[in-house]
Design a protein around this motif. Structure first.
Motif, PDB file in Angstrom:
ATOM      1  N   ARG A 154      52.779 -21.381 -42.831  1.00 21.85           N
ATOM      2  CA  ARG A 154      52.926 -20.209 -43.685  1.00 21.85           C
ATOM      3  C   ARG A 154      54.230 -19.476 -43.352  1.00 21.85           C
ATOM      4  O   ARG A 154      55.008 -19.119 -44.233  1.00 21.85           O
ATOM      5  N   ARG A 158      57.967 -19.187 -45.552  1.00 26.69           N
ATOM      6  CA  ARG A 158      58.577 -17.889 -45.875  1.00 26.69           C
ATOM      7  C   ARG A 158      59.972 -17.769 -45.299  1.00 26.69           C
ATOM      8  O   ARG A 158      60.876 -17.212 -45.916  1.00 26.69           O
ATOM      9  N   GLN A 173      53.449 -11.915 -38.649  1.00 26.20           N
ATOM     10  CA  GLN A 173      52.888 -11.469 -39.939  1.00 26.20           C
ATOM     11  C   GLN A 173      51.795 -12.414 -40.438  1.00 26.20           C
ATOM     12  O   GLN A 173      50.744 -11.984 -40.909  1.00 26.20           O
ATOM     13  N   ALA A 174      52.061 -13.724 -40.345  1.00 32.10           N
ATOM     14  CA  ALA A 174      51.079 -14.700 -40.827  1.00 32.10           C
ATOM     15  C   ALA A 174      49.814 -14.654 -39.981  1.00 32.10           C
ATOM     16  O   ALA A 174      48.698 -14.830 -40.491  1.00 32.10           O
ATOM     17  N   ALA A 176      48.597 -12.005 -38.568  1.00 28.45           N
ATOM     18  CA  ALA A 176      47.865 -10.807 -39.013  1.00 28.45           C
ATOM     19  C   ALA A 176      47.180 -11.084 -40.355  1.00 28.45           C
ATOM     20  O   ALA A 176      46.022 -10.717 -40.570  1.00 28.45           O
ATOM     21  N   GLU A 177      47.902 -11.770 -41.232  1.00 25.94           N
ATOM     22  CA  GLU A 177      47.360 -12.117 -42.549  1.00 25.94           C
ATOM     23  C   GLU A 177      46.123 -13.007 -42.420  1.00 25.94           C
ATOM     24  O   GLU A 177      45.169 -12.902 -43.189  1.00 25.94           O
ATOM     25  N   CYS A 179      43.722 -13.044 -40.197  1.00 24.51           N
ATOM     26  CA  CYS A 179      42.473 -12.335 -39.940  1.00 24.51           C
ATOM     27  C   CYS A 179      41.985 -11.591 -41.171  1.00 24.51           C
ATOM     28  O   CYS A 179      40.801 -11.588 -41.468  1.00 24.51           O
ATOM     29  N   GLU A 180      42.923 -10.984 -41.899  1.00 21.49           N
ATOM     30  CA  GLU A 180      42.538 -10.324 -43.160  1.00 21.49           C
ATOM     31  C   GLU A 180      41.942 -11.333 -44.136  1.00 21.49           C
ATOM     32  O   GLU A 180      41.020 -11.035 -44.871  1.00 21.49           O
ATOM     33  N   THR A 181      42.532 -12.549 -44.139  1.00 27.05           N
ATOM     34  CA  THR A 181      42.085 -13.577 -45.072  1.00 27.05           C
ATOM     35  C   THR A 181      40.659 -14.001 -44.781  1.00 27.05           C
ATOM     36  O   THR A 181      39.854 -14.214 -45.684  1.00 27.05           O
TER      37      THR A 181
ATOM     38  N   LYS B 140      49.855 -18.958 -50.858  1.00 25.30           N
ATOM     39  CA  LYS B 140      48.647 -18.383 -50.264  1.00 25.30           C
ATOM     40  C   LYS B 140      47.513 -19.417 -50.279  1.00 25.30           C
ATOM     41  O   LYS B 140      46.762 -19.544 -49.307  1.00 25.30           O
TER      42      LYS B 140
END
Lengths: 190, 190
Positions: A154, A158, A173-174, A176-177, A179-181, B140
């Protein structure tokens, strides 16, 4: 990057990439690659076993990542050690323009796409062994590697599109993303 | 598929697995596999293009997972839809004993291990397209697939070792483990 610009292996890689782009992988011969690079076929085989390997020569990446994991601060968790290592991959990457062209050539040719999968699996295996040497149980090590590779893919895609952000920052950043995902949004309290 | 036809395919798969185990993949011929299954070589080629494909015939798994993602409740998040689908994979898996033997045979042979990587990548691509059809942006979608595959591999290897726990339960456990793995423990307040 002057050293890379001048060495025979780099010339062969760039010649191969250009020929694969313009006339296709299948129609390109080792003799042509060598000629375009201003070298002999014999020189080609000093660096690569066959033409499928030309774009996959960077054992440097695997060695670099393993060394980074081995050198990581022992107080870091396994995933932190791994993500820190992956965030430094740009230190051994080819120039960005080469990588972008390489991705397209690989995607357009099934034989190269297969080689790419195998290469990634080899790197994953080497990293799993490096985690095991840090005391991580093999099943857990494999899981952490799979997760870190998801994050790294990921971040790298980017990074290729956003030259101005550091790879290590995009890795963070990925992560962190991730866990949100995975965590579903908390239910709304009524 | 009439029952006798799928039984022939199953007989060929079991015969191939047994021969690969006892005498190795390289030394096994299509003729031998067919003979051991009590069938002709011609029947073999009705089901598989070559001997490397015998252990990878389950297009059923890909079709099943894609159908599950497509049928998932639209209110589920992409990762929830995917993990729910992956948690039902046991509905189309071969018997556990067959899977365990198959894993060993594949790990012992580089040609089969490569085929396995390609098969997994094909399933991942099909699932990424299924997520895109649910409106997920391609980059994504790829990330979510990579993460879900990491979770699924962790869950499946446990499911193989722990026959008494449902796969869907192990998928949920691995998803929970993922977040703990990525989030560093909160610093101790002094």
């Amino acid at each position: 990057m002057p050293r890379w610009e001048s060495d025979a292996q780099g010339r062969l890689e760039r010649a191969a990439l250009e020929l694969f782009e313009t006339q296709g992988f299948e129609r390109t011969s080792v003799a042509q690659i060598a000629r375009t690079a201003g070298l002999t076929e014999r020189s080609f085989y000093r660096y690569f076993p066959d033409k499928r390997e030309v774009l996959f020569a960077d054992n440097e990446l695997e060695a670099h990542l393993v060394a980074q994991v081995e050198a990581a601060d022992p107080t870091l968790s396994p995933i932190e050690a791994l993500l820190t290592a992956l965030g430094t991959a740009d230190e051994v990457f080819h120039p960005r323009d080469f990588l972008l062209r390489r991705i397209k050539v690989i995607a357009a040719n099934p034989a190269l796409a297969e080689r790419d999968l195998i290469k990634l699996a080899d790197i994953a295996d080497a990293l799993a062994r490096a985690l095991e040497r840090r005391g991580v149980e093999p099943g857990k090590a494999r899981f952490i590697i799979d997760v870190a590779i998801a994050i790294s893919r990921r971040a790298t895609s980017r990074w290729l599109a956003e030259p101005d952000t550091a790879l290590s920052e995009l890795v963070a950043q990925a992560a962190a993303e991730l866990c949100e995902t995975v965590t579903p949004p908390a239910p709304t309290v009524r």
